[in-house]
Design an enzyme around this catalytic site. Sequence first.
Site, PDB file in Angstrom:
ATOM      1  N   HIS A 355      -4.996   7.648   8.718  1.00  0.00           N
ATOM      2  CA  HIS A 355      -4.642   7.283   7.343  1.00  0.00           C
ATOM      3  C   HIS A 355      -3.959   8.375   6.556  1.00  0.00           C
ATOM      4  O   HIS A 355      -3.613   8.173   5.391  1.00  0.00           O
ATOM      5  CB  HIS A 355      -5.895   6.864   6.568  1.00  0.00           C
ATOM      6  CG  HIS A 355      -6.295   5.454   6.817  1.00  0.00           C
ATOM      7  ND1 HIS A 355      -5.815   4.406   6.081  1.00  0.00           N
ATOM      8  CD2 HIS A 355      -7.102   4.903   7.745  1.00  0.00           C
ATOM      9  CE1 HIS A 355      -6.330   3.266   6.529  1.00  0.00           C
ATOM     10  NE2 HIS A 355      -7.115   3.552   7.544  1.00  0.00           N
ATOM     11  N   LYS A 543      -4.229   3.663  -9.802  1.00  0.00           N
ATOM     12  CA  LYS A 543      -4.615   4.176  -8.488  1.00  0.00           C
ATOM     13  C   LYS A 543      -5.459   5.417  -8.690  1.00  0.00           C
ATOM     14  O   LYS A 543      -5.600   5.898  -9.815  1.00  0.00           O
ATOM     15  CB  LYS A 543      -3.368   4.519  -7.667  1.00  0.00           C
ATOM     16  CG  LYS A 543      -2.366   5.408  -8.437  1.00  0.00           C
ATOM     17  CD  LYS A 543      -1.108   5.678  -7.640  1.00  0.00           C
ATOM     18  CE  LYS A 543      -0.133   4.527  -7.587  1.00  0.00           C
ATOM     19  NZ  LYS A 543       0.011   3.957  -6.266  1.00  0.00           N
ATOM     20  N   ARG A 544      -6.053   5.954  -7.602  1.00  0.00           N
ATOM     21  CA  ARG A 544      -6.779   7.196  -7.720  1.00  0.00           C
ATOM     22  C   ARG A 544      -5.909   8.288  -8.318  1.00  0.00           C
ATOM     23  O   ARG A 544      -4.692   8.313  -8.104  1.00  0.00           O
ATOM     24  CB  ARG A 544      -7.286   7.641  -6.333  1.00  0.00           C
ATOM     25  CG  ARG A 544      -8.433   6.830  -5.817  1.00  0.00           C
ATOM     26  CD  ARG A 544      -9.606   6.828  -6.767  1.00  0.00           C
ATOM     27  NE  ARG A 544     -10.192   8.154  -6.920  1.00  0.00           N
ATOM     28  CZ  ARG A 544     -11.186   8.636  -6.191  1.00  0.00           C
ATOM     29  NH1 ARG A 544     -11.738   7.880  -5.255  1.00  0.00           N
ATOM     30  NH2 ARG A 544     -11.667   9.844  -6.397  1.00  0.00           N
ATOM     31  N   LYS A 549      -0.022  11.768  -5.936  1.00  0.00           N
ATOM     32  CA  LYS A 549       0.381  10.468  -6.473  1.00  0.00           C
ATOM     33  C   LYS A 549       1.204  10.617  -7.761  1.00  0.00           C
ATOM     34  O   LYS A 549       1.827   9.688  -8.227  1.00  0.00           O
ATOM     35  CB  LYS A 549      -0.838   9.590  -6.715  1.00  0.00           C
ATOM     36  CG  LYS A 549      -1.523   9.126  -5.419  1.00  0.00           C
ATOM     37  CD  LYS A 549      -2.723   8.242  -5.731  1.00  0.00           C
ATOM     38  CE  LYS A 549      -3.520   7.809  -4.513  1.00  0.00           C
ATOM     39  NZ  LYS A 549      -2.938   6.650  -3.812  1.00  0.00           N
ATOM     40  N   THR A 651      -1.189   0.419  -0.924  1.00  0.00           N
ATOM     41  CA  THR A 651      -1.359  -1.037  -0.889  1.00  0.00           C
ATOM     42  C   THR A 651      -1.212  -1.640  -2.276  1.00  0.00           C
ATOM     43  O   THR A 651      -0.898  -2.816  -2.404  1.00  0.00           O
ATOM     44  CB  THR A 651      -2.741  -1.440  -0.313  1.00  0.00           C
ATOM     45  OG1 THR A 651      -3.761  -0.656  -0.939  1.00  0.00           O
ATOM     46  CG2 THR A 651      -2.781  -1.245   1.190  1.00  0.00           C
ATOM     47  N   LYS A 655       0.400  -5.267  -3.871  1.00  0.00           N
ATOM     48  CA  LYS A 655      -0.245  -6.180  -4.815  1.00  0.00           C
ATOM     49  C   LYS A 655       0.665  -6.435  -6.019  1.00  0.00           C
ATOM     50  O   LYS A 655       0.806  -7.558  -6.485  1.00  0.00           O
ATOM     51  CB  LYS A 655      -1.571  -5.589  -5.318  1.00  0.00           C
ATOM     52  CG  LYS A 655      -2.605  -5.340  -4.241  1.00  0.00           C
ATOM     53  CD  LYS A 655      -3.760  -4.470  -4.804  1.00  0.00           C
ATOM     54  CE  LYS A 655      -4.661  -3.927  -3.722  1.00  0.00           C
ATOM     55  NZ  LYS A 655      -5.530  -2.826  -4.192  1.00  0.00           N
TER      56      LYS A 655
END
Length: 803
Positions: A355, A543-544, A549, A651, A655
């Site tokens: 991952h 998101k986290r 990110k 992901t 969505k």
Amino acid sequence: MLIKKEDLKKDFKDNLITLYAEDVSEASLEHKYFALSEVIKKYMFENWMKTNRNYSKNEVRQVYYFSIEFLLGRILESNLINLGIRDLCKEALSEMGINLDELCVIEKDAGLGNGGLGRLAACFLDSMASLSIPGHGNGIRYRYGFFDQKIMDGYQIEIPDNWLKDGYVWEIRRNEKAVRVRFNGNVRMVNSNGRLRAIHENYETVLAVPYDIPIVGYDGSTVNTLRLWSAEPMEREFDFSSFSSGDYTKAVEYKYSVEAISQVLYPDDSSIQNKSLRLKQEYFFASAGIQSILRTYKKKGKPIEELYRYVAIHINDTHPSLVIPELMRILVDEENLTWEKAWDITTKVVSYTNHTIMSEALEKWPVSLMMSLLPRIYTIIEEINRRFYLEVKDKFNNNWDKINKVSIIQNGNIMMANLCVVGSRFVNGVSELHTEILKKQVLSDLYEIYPRKFKSVTNGITHRRWLLKINPELVELINDAIGSSWIKKPNSLIELKKYIKDKDFCHEIADVKLKNKIKLAKYIKEKNNIELNPKSIFDIQAKRFHAYKRQLLNIMHIMYLYNKLKENPNTDIIPRTFIFSGKAAPGYKLAKEIIKLINCVADKVNNDNSVNDVLKVVFLENYNVSLAEMIIPCAEVSEQISTASKEASGTSNMKFMMNGAITIGTLDGANVEIKEAVGDDNIVIFGLKAYEVLNYYKNGGYSAMEIYNNDMRIHQILDQLVNGFWCVKESGFIDIHEHLLKYNDEFFVLKDFDEYVKAQEKISRLYQDKIKWNEMSINNIANSGRFSSDNSIKKYAENIWNV
Ligand SMILES: *Cc1c(COP(=O)(O)O)cnc(C)c1O
């Protein structure tokens, strides 16, 4: 199964009586929720029993999906949908004066995961059951799930998630299926009948008690099992051995130290915690799962040598990797197979998904810890490593650099990803780009040894939850246009392309989006007391929080917009609402400072009348599955702006697109495939490419300071971080400032800033052309079927598990 409305009503009322001695008029929402859930369970359990009977009778291969996280969220409504009785149930309840939606929100989220990895496992369970694949989950029943986040004075505060407080209706405790897991002690090798045999002594035994949760597939016929293990003391040892010898406190200490194993989910995403308790958790559910699989298998009466024909074990990242030595241990020590035979079976049964490529997230355990906590497992890993070394040393012509890189044990550490690759039949990355990087860089030497092991399976999301459940008005539009076959065959969403030039359809799509936005605006007004303009662009990053990110890039763009508006109040700007949501790991200082910065900027911007009719910033606290379900249908812009090469797949990008948002993103993870699917005109891409980033890491040549000195927008923003401009905060945002300048901006925020600003300007331009924007939106929905987890699971089934 045919369920009649009158029966449902009767069952429901009966339950209220038997559970609470109440009738409909007296019962609280909580009681109604539990009574309804019990009705639904009855309907599910019949098929659960049938499915299980089928599996034990038939000779089909069973898949076991091992994951240290399953982020299920709420499941009542999903169960209703998959059973095909959501509407029936709504009607039945409403005839009794009850609103189904009010009951659904009573359910606590099962937050047994941090983010993407755990949610992926949950989507995969849904898809396996819906495709009638015999696929079961295996994990840990954490007493406390992922913490609840509160924002106080702009800072994140963590609160324990006591999700089991009122009981969890969907689980069944199975005392009779408990197994024992052994820790500590020592191992002695003895010679018995000419064979070396390991004797594990002086160990501590922990009881693993399974709780089973039924997983209903769409149409309800297949009901698989998610088995979560709880750690408990062996009663005898607790009650007698220490207690009777008079050491009461020791007995209690023992009880707590055992229960600690399944007490809490580690809240770190994309980084590892080298804690012995974490290693205990990992072995605990790996061992319990393997023991339970073997017990079930043996009931079939088949020889152990044929295990590989009936069982496939999948490990979601390296956390369950001890299934490899654990299976070896049982086959060799308990089933008396030779090492060679056991290894042959193990490497045919196990497969592994990687991952991440980030070194801080690649698990490694100190040899000393493994040796003392799991002495027998350690000797097995050592032997796997020894034999592997003999195999590769000739292959690599004694090239020590390469041999060391693939070695399972390196400098006193056990490298779990290497163990997984060596011990698995297949290894896969989670997007095409990620798999390429694995092959070419991170695992390149292992790839050279086992080129045929490596596969790529792009992650997916279940469209039944992430569209059918959460966006009913959009679903109605879709069904009116192309029918409902997409629910079983998500790729049929592509038929929506016929409607791209249909003006009425475009308007209806826009209307649905606006309605969803109005609903969210109402929630935000109540929750945050911020007034939003539903006609503004809803731009969401949920998101986290992690530096890679790059929520920082997003907020810096907003700071730039604010500065620009203040400098020139006549700047023409399309009204925008920026929404952030996400949790930071409790010990992750930089990420928490970024949350504080966002809240400071939000405060200033939202309260400045000279800008707040075109600019709003919102931070929604406590991001979880249920909040995701609420905000994703309202997004028009989906922020997927990670540093290229860092996000293995992502992901939430899928969505958002499935609900009609336009992605602004880098060419990272599955964004690359989203771009391929929707075409260049229906996505806005910016920033460094993955290979450019990797080149900078390898060869240097990037200077954040240079950008700071040459770009006045950035200069101003960085200075404002530490001069008290945004809010009074002791020592300013010094960690962020130093991360960017002193430590040279590891994630290339400054480098990508200029292109990001231009990409955002492009978004604003596109939005002004309503027709064009709606076309883009429909294009995204139409092409999202490809990212259904049904497609991912079909690939696993065909190429990896052979079921
Ligand atoms: C989908 C999802 C994630 C993963 O989001 P990414 O943007 O892919 O990291 C995290 N948390 C929740 C609650 C989700 O539903």
